[in-house]
Structure formats: structure tokens, C-alpha cells
Design a protein around this motif. Structure first.
Motif, PDB file in Angstrom:
ATOM      1  N   ALA A  22      37.872  90.412  88.676  1.00 15.92           N
ATOM      2  CA  ALA A  22      38.293  90.410  87.280  1.00 15.92           C
ATOM      3  C   ALA A  22      38.680  91.785  86.769  1.00 15.92           C
ATOM      4  CB  ALA A  22      37.176  89.834  86.407  1.00 15.92           C
ATOM      5  N   GLN A  23      38.190  92.834  87.407  1.00 19.27           N
ATOM      6  CA  GLN A  23      38.455  94.199  86.941  1.00 19.27           C
ATOM      7  C   GLN A  23      39.661  94.841  87.620  1.00 19.27           C
ATOM      8  OE1 GLN A  23      36.532  94.846  84.382  1.00 19.27           O
ATOM      9  NE2 GLN A  23      35.436  92.942  84.852  1.00 19.27           N
ATOM     10  N   VAL A  24      40.246  94.157  88.605  1.00 19.29           N
ATOM     11  CA  VAL A  24      41.358  94.736  89.380  1.00 19.29           C
ATOM     12  C   VAL A  24      42.592  93.854  89.209  1.00 19.29           C
ATOM     13  CG1 VAL A  24      42.143  95.506  91.652  1.00 19.29           C
ATOM     14  CG2 VAL A  24      39.690  95.602  91.056  1.00 19.29           C
ATOM     15  N   PRO A  25      43.583  94.292  88.445  1.00 16.01           N
ATOM     16  CA  PRO A  25      44.762  93.455  88.193  1.00 16.01           C
ATOM     17  C   PRO A  25      45.451  92.945  89.460  1.00 16.01           C
ATOM     18  CG  PRO A  25      44.751  95.351  86.732  1.00 16.01           C
ATOM     19  CD  PRO A  25      43.639  95.565  87.702  1.00 16.01           C
ATOM     20  N   MET A  26      45.506  93.759  90.504  1.00 16.78           N
ATOM     21  CA  MET A  26      46.177  93.352  91.734  1.00 16.78           C
ATOM     22  C   MET A  26      45.484  92.152  92.378  1.00 16.78           C
ATOM     23  SD  MET A  26      47.084  95.644  95.106  1.00 16.78           S
ATOM     24  CE  MET A  26      45.358  95.756  95.635  1.00 16.78           C
ATOM     25  N   LEU A  27      44.177  92.010  92.148  1.00 15.01           N
ATOM     26  CA  LEU A  27      43.419  90.877  92.672  1.00 15.01           C
ATOM     27  C   LEU A  27      43.323  89.752  91.652  1.00 15.01           C
ATOM     28  CD1 LEU A  27      40.463  92.821  94.335  1.00 15.01           C
ATOM     29  CD2 LEU A  27      42.612  92.085  95.387  1.00 15.01           C
ATOM     30  N   ARG A  28      43.214  90.125  90.387  1.00 18.39           N
ATOM     31  CA  ARG A  28      43.024  89.137  89.321  1.00 18.39           C
ATOM     32  C   ARG A  28      44.268  88.285  89.116  1.00 18.39           C
ATOM     33  NH1 ARG A  28      42.323  92.494  84.857  1.00 18.39           N
ATOM     34  NH2 ARG A  28      44.543  92.305  84.438  1.00 18.39           N
ATOM     35  N   ASP A  29      45.446  88.881  89.185  1.00 20.31           N
ATOM     36  CA  ASP A  29      46.681  88.150  88.890  1.00 20.31           C
ATOM     37  C   ASP A  29      46.938  87.002  89.868  1.00 20.31           C
ATOM     38  OD1 ASP A  29      46.992  89.823  86.761  1.00 20.31           O
ATOM     39  OD2 ASP A  29      48.510  91.100  87.704  1.00 20.31           O
ATOM     40  N   PRO A  30      46.735  87.181  91.189  1.00 19.72           N
ATOM     41  CA  PRO A  30      46.914  86.044  92.096  1.00 19.72           C
ATOM     42  C   PRO A  30      45.948  84.890  91.823  1.00 19.72           C
ATOM     43  CG  PRO A  30      46.972  88.096  93.326  1.00 19.72           C
ATOM     44  CD  PRO A  30      46.536  88.435  91.937  1.00 19.72           C
ATOM     45  N   VAL A  31      44.720  85.230  91.400  1.00 21.84           N
ATOM     46  CA  VAL A  31      43.758  84.179  91.070  1.00 21.84           C
ATOM     47  C   VAL A  31      44.233  83.396  89.857  1.00 21.84           C
ATOM     48  CG1 VAL A  31      41.402  83.699  90.313  1.00 21.84           C
ATOM     49  CG2 VAL A  31      41.825  85.436  92.070  1.00 21.84           C
ATOM     50  N   ASN A  32      44.682  84.108  88.830  1.00 21.79           N
ATOM     51  CA  ASN A  32      45.181  83.434  87.634  1.00 21.79           C
ATOM     52  C   ASN A  32      46.442  82.626  87.922  1.00 21.79           C
ATOM     53  OD1 ASN A  32      43.388  83.923  85.443  1.00 21.79           O
ATOM     54  ND2 ASN A  32      44.023  86.063  85.407  1.00 21.79           N
ATOM     55  N   ALA A  33      47.239  83.078  88.888  1.00 22.96           N
ATOM     56  CA  ALA A  33      48.448  82.325  89.257  1.00 22.96           C
ATOM     57  C   ALA A  33      48.081  80.948  89.792  1.00 22.96           C
ATOM     58  CB  ALA A  33      49.248  83.100  90.296  1.00 22.96           C
ATOM     59  N   VAL A  34      46.995  80.868  90.562  1.00 24.53           N
ATOM     60  CA  VAL A  34      46.526  79.572  91.064  1.00 24.53           C
ATOM     61  C   VAL A  34      45.909  78.754  89.935  1.00 24.53           C
ATOM     62  CG1 VAL A  34      44.937  78.432  92.654  1.00 24.53           C
ATOM     63  CG2 VAL A  34      46.134  80.507  93.366  1.00 24.53           C
ATOM     64  N   LEU A  35      45.095  79.398  89.116  1.00 25.96           N
ATOM     65  CA  LEU A  35      44.436  78.685  88.025  1.00 25.96           C
ATOM     66  C   LEU A  35      45.418  78.178  86.975  1.00 25.96           C
ATOM     67  CD1 LEU A  35      41.271  80.910  87.498  1.00 25.96           C
ATOM     68  CD2 LEU A  35      41.435  78.714  88.684  1.00 25.96           C
ATOM     69  N   ASP A  36      46.603  78.787  86.887  1.00 26.21           N
ATOM     70  CA  ASP A  36      47.617  78.311  85.942  1.00 26.21           C
ATOM     71  C   ASP A  36      47.993  76.860  86.232  1.00 26.21           C
ATOM     72  OD1 ASP A  36      47.751  80.592  84.443  1.00 26.21           O
ATOM     73  OD2 ASP A  36      49.462  81.448  85.522  1.00 26.21           O
ATOM     74  N   HIS A  37      47.978  76.469  87.497  1.00 18.57           N
ATOM     75  CA  HIS A  37      48.257  75.072  87.835  1.00 18.57           C
ATOM     76  C   HIS A  37      47.162  74.158  87.292  1.00 18.57           C
ATOM     77  CE1 HIS A  37      51.765  75.713  90.376  1.00 18.57           C
ATOM     78  NE2 HIS A  37      51.147  76.723  90.944  1.00 18.57           N
ATOM     79  N   ALA A  38      45.914  74.630  87.371  1.00 18.92           N
ATOM     80  CA  ALA A  38      44.805  73.834  86.853  1.00 18.92           C
ATOM     81  C   ALA A  38      44.860  73.738  85.335  1.00 18.92           C
ATOM     82  CB  ALA A  38      43.482  74.454  87.292  1.00 18.92           C
ATOM     83  N   ARG A  39      45.310  74.801  84.680  1.00 17.30           N
ATOM     84  CA  ARG A  39      45.367  74.806  83.217  1.00 17.30           C
ATOM     85  C   ARG A  39      46.504  73.943  82.684  1.00 17.30           C
ATOM     86  NH1 ARG A  39      44.842  80.692  84.345  1.00 17.30           N
ATOM     87  NH2 ARG A  39      42.676  81.301  83.976  1.00 17.30           N
ATOM     88  N   SER A  40      47.488  73.651  83.522  1.00 17.71           N
ATOM     89  CA  SER A  40      48.680  72.953  83.045  1.00 17.71           C
ATOM     90  C   SER A  40      48.642  71.446  83.277  1.00 17.71           C
ATOM     91  CB  SER A  40      49.929  73.525  83.731  1.00 17.71           C
ATOM     92  OG  SER A  40      49.859  73.312  85.130  1.00 17.71           O
ATOM     93  N   ALA A  41      47.525  70.940  83.770  1.00 11.22           N
ATOM     94  CA  ALA A  41      47.400  69.505  84.028  1.00 11.22           C
ATOM     95  C   ALA A  41      46.021  69.041  83.568  1.00 11.22           C
ATOM     96  CB  ALA A  41      47.600  69.210  85.513  1.00 11.22           C
ATOM     97  N   PRO A  42      45.854  67.748  83.302  1.00 14.59           N
ATOM     98  CA  PRO A  42      44.531  67.244  82.891  1.00 14.59           C
ATOM     99  C   PRO A  42      43.471  67.580  83.936  1.00 14.59           C
ATOM    100  CG  PRO A  42      46.211  65.568  82.554  1.00 14.59           C
ATOM    101  CD  PRO A  42      46.873  66.684  83.313  1.00 14.59           C
TER     102      PRO A  42
END
Length: 242
Positions: free
Chosen positions: A119-139
Motif C-alpha cells: 500500500a505504501q509503494v505506488p509501483m506495487l499498489r497500482d497493479p493490485v488496484n488494477a485487478v481490484l477495479d474489475h471486482a469494483r465494477s461488477a456485483p
């Protein structure tokens, strides 16, 4: 769990093999290897395309469902599979259910601790959020179902059919192939997670002689991380804006 109990648990879950003889005939082994090779190629292509679809696109759900069918279909066509057994606390053999659930929860704890650093390292955090964006966009129930089915399908193929197709260093080989297939997504953190998870469930497959233990551990880990990571990253102040 005390230190001695943890040591005995890890020894039974990841080190001390149960007796079995699940070897294929030469003809069956050759067929298994051909089917597994073709399935790996098709699965890698679908996975790479699916994880690079923009979040919210219906095509993502279609491709992830298709991917599960590819892994399951390849495993069924490759040949027989075994559920496997595990050592109990009193030295008996049983299906690896509770043990695998506990192992999955331990993995969740380790990954959640790692998320504090991520969570403190953007280079690592951004790929995680990229995957979670799929989870956030569907029920959420749909995403949980997809995560559950794909986790089971991956283990049936990688630690079932593919593991049985490898005669030397199967834990290493299946982990490397699992990691390389995941690399088709282009997501650094997914590749890292695949490598760690591959070693864990590969060792489990080696000990138990079957796919049940890896299946339980994988879905325990994947569903738990799906539910825990978003609020954990938000609490750590790493939630994306917008």
C-alpha cells in the motif's frame, strides 16, 4: 497456535508425504502431456486478454467464465485425477479439508501483512488496484462466484492434470508454468502472487497426492483476499481516487 503445534502442522501439510501410487501408463502419460500443453497455450491467451479488458466490460465476465471451462476441460481430457489424503493429528489419513482451510488462512494472514508494504509503494499498489477495479465494477456475488470457480478450475488443471504430467521436480515445474501463464496478464503483482501460491499448493499436492487440498487452500486464499484487500487498502490510505 503454539510453535510446536505450528511446526507439526506444517510438517504434515507440506513435508511428510502420504503413501500412494498414482502413476500413469506411458500411453496415458503421453496423452496427458499433449492435452496439458495445448490447454496451457489456450488458457494463457484467454487470461492475458481477459485481465486487460477495461473494468466494467461484459467481455471480462465472459472470458473469465471461458477460462474456467478451458482449465476444467483440459483437466478432464488429460486423464484421471485423485482427491488425495493428509495426515491427521493422531497419525491417521483423511481427506485434507480442515488442514487445507487452515493453510489457506495462514496464507491470507501473510498476504495481508504484505499488503501493508504494498500500500505504501505506488509501483506495487497500482497493479493490485488494477485487478481490484474489475471486482469494483461488477456485483460482489458475481465476482465471488467467478473467483471461486476459477480458483477450483486452476487447481484441477495445474495441480491435478499438469502436476501428474511432470515426472521430475513437479512442484518447481508446475509453479514456473503457472507463473508464466499468469505473466500473460502483464500484472507484476499477480505474477508474484502466482509464484508464492504455486509453491504453497504445489507442496501440498506433493504431500497429499491429490487436488482436494490445493483446491481448498486456493479458494480460501483467493476469496478471502478478494473480500479483505479492498477495505484493507482503503484503510491504509491507498484507495484510488474516483
Amino acid at each position: 497456535m503454539r510453535r510446536d503445534e505450528l511446526r507439526h502442522f506444517l510438517d504434515a501439510a507440506l513435508v511428510r508425504k502420504v503413501p500412494r501410487d498414482n502413476r500413469d501408463t506411458p500411453v496415458a502419460l503421453r496423452r496427458r502431456r499433449i492435452v496439458c500443453a495445448l490447454t496451457l497455450v489456450v488458457g494463457a491467451v484467454i487470461l492475458g486478454v481477459g485481465l486487460n479488458v477495461p473494468p466494467g466490460e461484459p467481455l471480462f465476465l465472459l472470458l473469465t467464465g471461458l477460462l474456467a471451462l478451458v482449465w476444467l476441460g483440459g483437466a478432464v481430457l488429460a486423464g484421471r485425477m485423485h482427491l488425495g489424503r493428509a495426515w491427521t493429528r493422531d497419525g491417521r489419513l483423511a481427506r485434507p479439508l480442515v488442514q487445507s482451510l487452515a493453510l489457506g488462512l495462514l496464507a491470507v494472514g501473510v498476504f495481508c501483512a504484505g499488503a501493508v508494504v504494498v500500500a505504501q509503494v505506488p509501483m506495487l499498489r497500482d497493479p493490485v488496484n488494477a485487478v481490484l477495479d474489475h471486482a469494483r465494477s461488477a456485483p460482489l456475488p458475481v465476482i465471488v462466484l467467478i473467483t471461486l470457480v476459477n480458483g477450483l478450475a486452476e487447481e484441477v488443471f495445474f495441480r491435478g492434470a499438469l502436476y501428474a504430467a511432470v515426472t521430475r521436480r513437479p512442484v518447481l515445474v508446475t509453479t514456473v508454468l503457472y507463473t508464466l501463464v499468469t505473466a500473460a496478464t502483464g500484472n507484476l503483482m499477480l505474477v508474484f502472487a502466482a509464484a508464492l501460491l504455486g509453491v504453497l499448493v504445489g507442496a501440498q499436492r506433493r504431500v497429499t497426492g491429490g487436488v482436494l487440498g490445493p483446491m481448498v487452500t486456493h479458494v480460501t486464499w483467493s476469496v478471502s483476499m478478494l473480500l479483505l484487500l479492498p477495505p484493507l487498502l482503503t484503510a491504509l490510505g491507498s484507495a484510488p481516487v474516483g
